[in-house]
Each structure stands twice: as structure tokens, then as C-alpha cells.
Motif scaffolding. Structure first.
Motif, PDB file in Angstrom:
ATOM      1  N   ALA A 218     -20.422 -20.699 -12.543  1.00 32.54           N
ATOM      2  CA  ALA A 218     -19.312 -20.177 -13.342  1.00 32.54           C
ATOM      3  C   ALA A 218     -19.457 -20.584 -14.811  1.00 32.54           C
ATOM      4  CB  ALA A 218     -17.982 -20.662 -12.776  1.00 32.54           C
ATOM      5  N   ALA A 219     -19.728 -21.861 -15.037  1.00 30.93           N
ATOM      6  CA  ALA A 219     -19.856 -22.351 -16.411  1.00 30.93           C
ATOM      7  C   ALA A 219     -20.989 -21.660 -17.151  1.00 30.93           C
ATOM      8  CB  ALA A 219     -20.062 -23.865 -16.409  1.00 30.93           C
ATOM      9  N   GLU A 220     -22.114 -21.474 -16.468  1.00 32.70           N
ATOM     10  CA  GLU A 220     -23.272 -20.837 -17.103  1.00 32.70           C
ATOM     11  C   GLU A 220     -23.039 -19.350 -17.357  1.00 32.70           C
ATOM     12  OE1 GLU A 220     -26.213 -22.076 -18.348  1.00 32.70           O
ATOM     13  OE2 GLU A 220     -25.138 -23.977 -18.148  1.00 32.70           O
ATOM     14  N   ALA A 221     -22.060 -18.779 -16.660  1.00 36.71           N
ATOM     15  CA  ALA A 221     -21.694 -17.376 -16.900  1.00 36.71           C
ATOM     16  C   ALA A 221     -20.616 -17.248 -17.965  1.00 36.71           C
ATOM     17  CB  ALA A 221     -21.225 -16.729 -15.599  1.00 36.71           C
ATOM     18  N   GLY A 222     -20.202 -18.376 -18.536  1.00 38.77           N
ATOM     19  CA  GLY A 222     -19.236 -18.354 -19.623  1.00 38.77           C
ATOM     20  C   GLY A 222     -17.845 -18.814 -19.285  1.00 38.77           C
ATOM     21  N   ALA A 223     -17.635 -19.323 -18.071  1.00 38.08           N
ATOM     22  CA  ALA A 223     -16.303 -19.758 -17.665  1.00 38.08           C
ATOM     23  C   ALA A 223     -15.931 -21.103 -18.278  1.00 38.08           C
ATOM     24  CB  ALA A 223     -16.216 -19.853 -16.142  1.00 38.08           C
ATOM     25  N   THR A 224     -14.643 -21.301 -18.472  1.00 37.60           N
ATOM     26  CA  THR A 224     -14.120 -22.634 -18.750  1.00 37.60           C
ATOM     27  C   THR A 224     -13.878 -23.305 -17.416  1.00 37.60           C
ATOM     28  OG1 THR A 224     -11.832 -21.847 -18.775  1.00 37.60           O
ATOM     29  CG2 THR A 224     -12.996 -21.867 -20.884  1.00 37.60           C
ATOM     30  N   VAL A 225     -14.365 -24.526 -17.247  1.00 41.48           N
ATOM     31  CA  VAL A 225     -14.199 -25.284 -16.008  1.00 41.48           C
ATOM     32  C   VAL A 225     -13.552 -26.605 -16.373  1.00 41.48           C
ATOM     33  CG1 VAL A 225     -15.327 -26.272 -13.996  1.00 41.48           C
ATOM     34  CG2 VAL A 225     -16.221 -24.164 -15.003  1.00 41.48           C
ATOM     35  N   THR A 226     -12.327 -26.812 -15.872  1.00 43.82           N
ATOM     36  CA  THR A 226     -11.541 -27.988 -16.249  1.00 43.82           C
ATOM     37  C   THR A 226     -10.757 -28.493 -15.043  1.00 43.82           C
ATOM     38  OG1 THR A 226      -9.482 -26.823 -16.826  1.00 43.82           O
ATOM     39  CG2 THR A 226     -11.201 -26.925 -18.522  1.00 43.82           C
ATOM     40  N   ASP A 227      -9.991 -29.554 -15.275  1.00 48.45           N
ATOM     41  CA  ASP A 227      -8.981 -29.947 -14.303  1.00 48.45           C
ATOM     42  C   ASP A 227      -7.678 -29.244 -14.666  1.00 48.45           C
ATOM     43  OD1 ASP A 227      -7.879 -31.334 -16.442  1.00 48.45           O
ATOM     44  OD2 ASP A 227      -8.249 -33.331 -15.610  1.00 48.45           O
ATOM     45  N   PHE A 228      -6.590 -29.593 -13.999  1.00 47.61           N
ATOM     46  CA  PHE A 228      -5.329 -28.890 -14.208  1.00 47.61           C
ATOM     47  C   PHE A 228      -4.658 -29.254 -15.533  1.00 47.61           C
ATOM     48  CE2 PHE A 228      -4.415 -28.311  -9.351  1.00 47.61           C
ATOM     49  CZ  PHE A 228      -5.506 -27.458  -9.282  1.00 47.61           C
ATOM     50  N   LYS A 229      -5.215 -30.261 -16.236  1.00 48.66           N
ATOM     51  CA  LYS A 229      -4.682 -30.635 -17.543  1.00 48.66           C
ATOM     52  C   LYS A 229      -5.556 -30.119 -18.678  1.00 48.66           C
ATOM     53  CE  LYS A 229      -2.327 -34.796 -15.872  1.00 48.66           C
ATOM     54  NZ  LYS A 229      -2.200 -36.277 -16.003  1.00 48.66           N
ATOM     55  N   GLY A 230      -6.640 -29.428 -18.329  1.00 49.86           N
ATOM     56  CA  GLY A 230      -7.506 -28.861 -19.352  1.00 49.86           C
ATOM     57  C   GLY A 230      -8.668 -29.726 -19.751  1.00 49.86           C
ATOM     58  N   ASN A 231      -8.885 -30.840 -19.046  1.00 49.25           N
ATOM     59  CA  ASN A 231     -10.034 -31.695 -19.332  1.00 49.25           C
ATOM     60  C   ASN A 231     -11.296 -31.027 -18.812  1.00 49.25           C
ATOM     61  OD1 ASN A 231      -8.493 -33.993 -20.402  1.00 49.25           O
ATOM     62  ND2 ASN A 231      -7.754 -34.210 -18.304  1.00 49.25           N
ATOM     63  N   LYS A 232     -12.302 -30.884 -19.656  1.00 50.50           N
ATOM     64  CA  LYS A 232     -13.518 -30.189 -19.265  1.00 50.50           C
ATOM     65  C   LYS A 232     -14.364 -31.026 -18.313  1.00 50.50           C
ATOM     66  CE  LYS A 232     -13.905 -27.292 -23.387  1.00 50.50           C
ATOM     67  NZ  LYS A 232     -14.756 -26.886 -24.532  1.00 50.50           N
ATOM     68  N   GLY A 233     -14.942 -30.366 -17.323  1.00 56.10           N
ATOM     69  CA  GLY A 233     -15.782 -31.042 -16.348  1.00 56.10           C
ATOM     70  C   GLY A 233     -15.529 -30.507 -14.955  1.00 56.10           C
ATOM     71  N   ILE A 234     -16.267 -31.061 -14.007  1.00 55.82           N
ATOM     72  CA  ILE A 234     -16.142 -30.646 -12.607  1.00 55.82           C
ATOM     73  C   ILE A 234     -15.319 -31.694 -11.868  1.00 55.82           C
ATOM     74  CG2 ILE A 234     -17.394 -30.134 -10.483  1.00 55.82           C
ATOM     75  CD1 ILE A 234     -19.734 -29.222 -12.208  1.00 55.82           C
ATOM     76  N   PHE A 235     -14.114 -31.326 -11.476  1.00 50.01           N
ATOM     77  CA  PHE A 235     -13.183 -32.238 -10.825  1.00 50.01           C
ATOM     78  C   PHE A 235     -12.806 -31.666  -9.458  1.00 50.01           C
ATOM     79  CE2 PHE A 235     -12.608 -32.560 -15.415  1.00 50.01           C
ATOM     80  CZ  PHE A 235     -12.752 -33.934 -15.624  1.00 50.01           C
ATOM     81  N   PRO A 236     -13.409 -32.153  -8.376  1.00 43.96           N
ATOM     82  CA  PRO A 236     -13.148 -31.564  -7.051  1.00 43.96           C
ATOM     83  C   PRO A 236     -11.690 -31.618  -6.609  1.00 43.96           C
ATOM     84  CG  PRO A 236     -15.117 -32.936  -7.011  1.00 43.96           C
ATOM     85  CD  PRO A 236     -14.446 -33.184  -8.319  1.00 43.96           C
ATOM     86  N   LYS A 237     -10.966 -32.620  -7.038  1.00 44.32           N
ATOM     87  CA  LYS A 237      -9.571 -32.743  -6.605  1.00 44.32           C
ATOM     88  C   LYS A 237      -8.649 -31.807  -7.356  1.00 44.32           C
ATOM     89  CE  LYS A 237     -10.683 -35.777  -3.578  1.00 44.32           C
ATOM     90  NZ  LYS A 237     -10.740 -35.377  -2.154  1.00 44.32           N
ATOM     91  N   GLN A 238      -9.087 -31.336  -8.514  1.00 43.15           N
ATOM     92  CA  GLN A 238      -8.327 -30.366  -9.301  1.00 43.15           C
ATOM     93  C   GLN A 238      -9.337 -29.537 -10.092  1.00 43.15           C
ATOM     94  OE1 GLN A 238      -5.542 -32.176 -12.001  1.00 43.15           O
ATOM     95  NE2 GLN A 238      -4.072 -32.703 -10.412  1.00 43.15           N
ATOM     96  N   ILE A 239      -9.623 -28.344  -9.668  1.00 44.15           N
ATOM     97  CA  ILE A 239     -10.565 -27.508 -10.404  1.00 44.15           C
ATOM     98  C   ILE A 239      -9.900 -26.217 -10.828  1.00 44.15           C
ATOM     99  CG2 ILE A 239     -11.554 -26.544  -8.269  1.00 44.15           C
ATOM    100  CD1 ILE A 239     -14.237 -26.387  -9.914  1.00 44.15           C
ATOM    101  N   LEU A 240     -10.087 -25.888 -12.092  1.00 48.10           N
ATOM    102  CA  LEU A 240      -9.599 -24.642 -12.665  1.00 48.10           C
ATOM    103  C   LEU A 240     -10.758 -23.990 -13.403  1.00 48.10           C
ATOM    104  CD1 LEU A 240      -7.448 -22.586 -13.653  1.00 48.10           C
ATOM    105  CD2 LEU A 240      -6.943 -24.187 -15.531  1.00 48.10           C
ATOM    106  N   ALA A 241     -11.122 -22.792 -13.002  1.00 47.41           N
ATOM    107  CA  ALA A 241     -12.179 -22.036 -13.673  1.00 47.41           C
ATOM    108  C   ALA A 241     -11.598 -20.704 -14.128  1.00 47.41           C
ATOM    109  CB  ALA A 241     -13.364 -21.814 -12.737  1.00 47.41           C
ATOM    110  N   THR A 242     -11.736 -20.396 -15.397  1.00 50.74           N
ATOM    111  CA  THR A 242     -11.214 -19.135 -15.932  1.00 50.74           C
ATOM    112  C   THR A 242     -12.288 -18.442 -16.773  1.00 50.74           C
ATOM    113  OG1 THR A 242     -10.400 -19.770 -18.136  1.00 50.74           O
ATOM    114  CG2 THR A 242      -9.040 -20.404 -16.242  1.00 50.74           C
ATOM    115  N   ASN A 243     -12.017 -17.203 -17.105  1.00 50.23           N
ATOM    116  CA  ASN A 243     -12.925 -16.452 -17.971  1.00 50.23           C
ATOM    117  C   ASN A 243     -12.832 -16.885 -19.430  1.00 50.23           C
ATOM    118  OD1 ASN A 243     -10.461 -15.408 -18.744  1.00 50.23           O
ATOM    119  ND2 ASN A 243     -11.107 -13.273 -18.690  1.00 50.23           N
ATOM    120  N   GLY A 244     -11.946 -17.818 -19.728  1.00 49.91           N
ATOM    121  CA  GLY A 244     -11.744 -18.287 -21.092  1.00 49.91           C
ATOM    122  C   GLY A 244     -10.650 -17.524 -21.798  1.00 49.91           C
ATOM    123  N   GLY A 245     -10.595 -16.224 -21.609  1.00 50.49           N
ATOM    124  CA  GLY A 245      -9.619 -15.398 -22.299  1.00 50.49           C
ATOM    125  C   GLY A 245      -8.190 -15.657 -21.872  1.00 50.49           C
ATOM    126  N   ILE A 246      -7.989 -16.060 -20.617  1.00 54.21           N
ATOM    127  CA  ILE A 246      -6.626 -16.307 -20.134  1.00 54.21           C
ATOM    128  C   ILE A 246      -6.344 -17.799 -19.949  1.00 54.21           C
ATOM    129  CG2 ILE A 246      -6.511 -14.049 -18.999  1.00 54.21           C
ATOM    130  CD1 ILE A 246      -6.927 -15.559 -16.312  1.00 54.21           C
TER     131      ILE A 246
END
Length: 254
Positions: A218-246
Motif C-alpha cells: 500500500a505504501a509503495e503504491a502511494g498510500a498513507t499508512v499510520t495509526d489511528f492518531k496519524g503517526n506514520k508507520g506500521i502499527f498492527p494494533k491500529q492500522i489506517l491506510a488511505t489514498n492520501g486524498g481523504i
């Protein structure tokens, strides 16, 4: 020793072939429960056994962490494997399940491969080199409006009987989006963000082997990958991946 993506694809596709052999004979599939809501099948065991033996033989410098067999001695550089992500879907004859293999070196995911055998879709990414699906470069969607977005999620938290679960979050986000999906495989959900099929995915209470490969793709395709507070990284307990635009519109709802 360099990991050739073509070699890894051959290995992961063969693992998928092993899984498909069992998938085509579900009436005889042996299923046990690791916990009341957590299934394991003989297919999971067979696929992981193949991957552990093959990857360890071909790349002896790397350790191994599999969902079913646990961790080997060397964990600083390791393969992180979910033999069948979406076991329950697999056991019901549904198509949304996948073999997930990632290579992690010094706490950084550098290669990810996710193969959905029943769909014959193979996703792959290498750190800083982009992502592909069946050999063709992919990228996230260009959706800019949360109100028009399609989102995906899962409910591993409910399977774990957590009181802090995803139900209220899902209802809150569903009210602000046009489409909601629950496919049953976090690995594939992340790949669908990468491929622009959905605009965002979130889930809580997962394990690294569920998301390691998919998050990199996802990240290599341009996604933002964060936790639920917006911290960037891979967090298994809280993962949020978006297209960036939303992302900015969705984050306050998390």
C-alpha cells in the motif's frame, strides 16, 4: 544474498497452489480452533510448512516468523508469514484469502508479497521501488472526498472479545462514506487500497504477519499508512491506510 523478486514470486505462487489443493476439497478439510473464534486448518499448516522449509533453505541468513509455527532464533532479519490470511473465508469457500510473505530487516519491511490464489492476483512491492499487481504497476485512487469514498475494515477486535472494538468507529465512518466493505483478509484489504479498489482501510488488534506485506504494498503504491492518531508507520494494533486524498477527513473519525 540478494532476494530476487521473481524467485520469491515462484515460491509464493507455489504456496498458493498448495492452498488451492485444499480449497478445492473443502468437504475433507480438517479444521481446529486455536480459540473460540480463531480457526486453523490443515491448509494453513501445509502452506506454512512449505514456506518455512523453502525460504529457510534458499535464504538461510534470514529467520522466520509464521502465524502457526512461531518464531525462529534469528529475528533481527526475518520472513514474516501468514500462510492463509482469511482462514475463515477460506474454510467457507469464499475467494478473499491470501498468502502473505514479507521480509523484515532491522525492524523495517523491505519486501512484501501477497497472493490471492482463488483470484489469481499477485501483489508485490520492494521498499522505495513501487508496487505491482500481476506484474503491472499500481497506485492508489485519486478520490478526494470522503463522502464519495469506499472504505474497508475488519473486526479482529471482536474476535478477541475486546470491549474497545470497531463497531462504533465503523458506524461513525459509514455515515460519512458512500460505500463500506468487509472482505475478511487484512492483507488483501491493504492491497486493494494500493490498487485503488477501495480508498481506505482500517482495523485494530491485528498481528504483524497479517499486515506486514500488505502495508508495504500500500505504501509503495502511494498510500498513507499510520495509526489511528496519524503517526506514520506500521502499527498492527491500529492500522489506517488511505489514498492520501481523504486522510485528513477520515482521521478525526478514528
Amino acid at each position: 544474498m540478494t532476494v530476487l523478486l521473481s524467485d520469491l514470486e515462484n515460491i509464493v505462487r507455489e504456496a498458493g497452489t498448495i492452498a488451492l489443493t485444499h480449497f478445492k476439497n473443502l468437504q475433507h478439510l480438517k479444521i481446529t480452533k486455536k480459540s473460540p473464534r480463531d480457526f486453523v486448518t490443515e491448509a494453513d499448516i501445509a502452506v506454512e510448512s512449505y514456506l518455512k522449509e523453502t525460504l529457510s533453505r534458499q535464504y538461510p541468513q534470514f529467520g522466520f516468523w509464521g502465524e502457526e509455527s512461531g518464531q525462529s532464533e534469528n529475528q533481527s532479519s526475518r520472513w514474516v508469514v501468514d500462510p492463509i490470511d482469511g482462514t475463515h473465508s477460506f474454510s467457507k469457500g469464499q475467494y478473499f484469502w491470501a498468502v502473505s510473505v514479507a521480509l523484515e530487516i532491522n525492524a523495517e519491511i523491505i519486501i512484501g508479497a501477497v497472493y490471492a490464489p482463488a483470484l489469481n492476483d499477485y501483489y508485490c512491492a520492494e521498499k522505495d521501488k513501487g508496487a505491482s499487481k500481476n506484474g503491472i504497476s499500481i497506485s492508489v485512487s485519486d478520490e478526494q472526498q470522503l463522502a464519495d469514498a469506499m472504505v474497508a475494515t475488519g473486526f479482529a477486535c471482536i474476535r478477541s472479545y475486546l470491549q474497545d472494538n470497531n463497531l462504533q468507529r465503523f458506524c461513525r465512518i459509514a455515515e460519512h462514506t458512500t460505500g463500506q466493505r468487509r472482505f475478511g483478509s487484512a492483507a488483501l484489504d491493504l492491497c486493494m487500497v494500493a490498487d485503488g479498489q477501495v480508498d481506505a482501510f482500517w482495523e485494530q488488534e491485528l498481528n504483524l504477519y497479517d499486515i506486514a506485506a500488505g502495508a508495504l504494498i500500500a505504501a509503495e503504491a502511494g498510500a498513507t499508512v499510520t495509526d489511528f492518531k496519524g503517526n506514520k508507520g506500521i502499527f498492527p494494533k491500529q492500522i489506517l491506510a488511505t489514498n492520501g486524498g481523504i486522510f485528513e477527513q477520515l482521521l478525526p473519525l478514528m
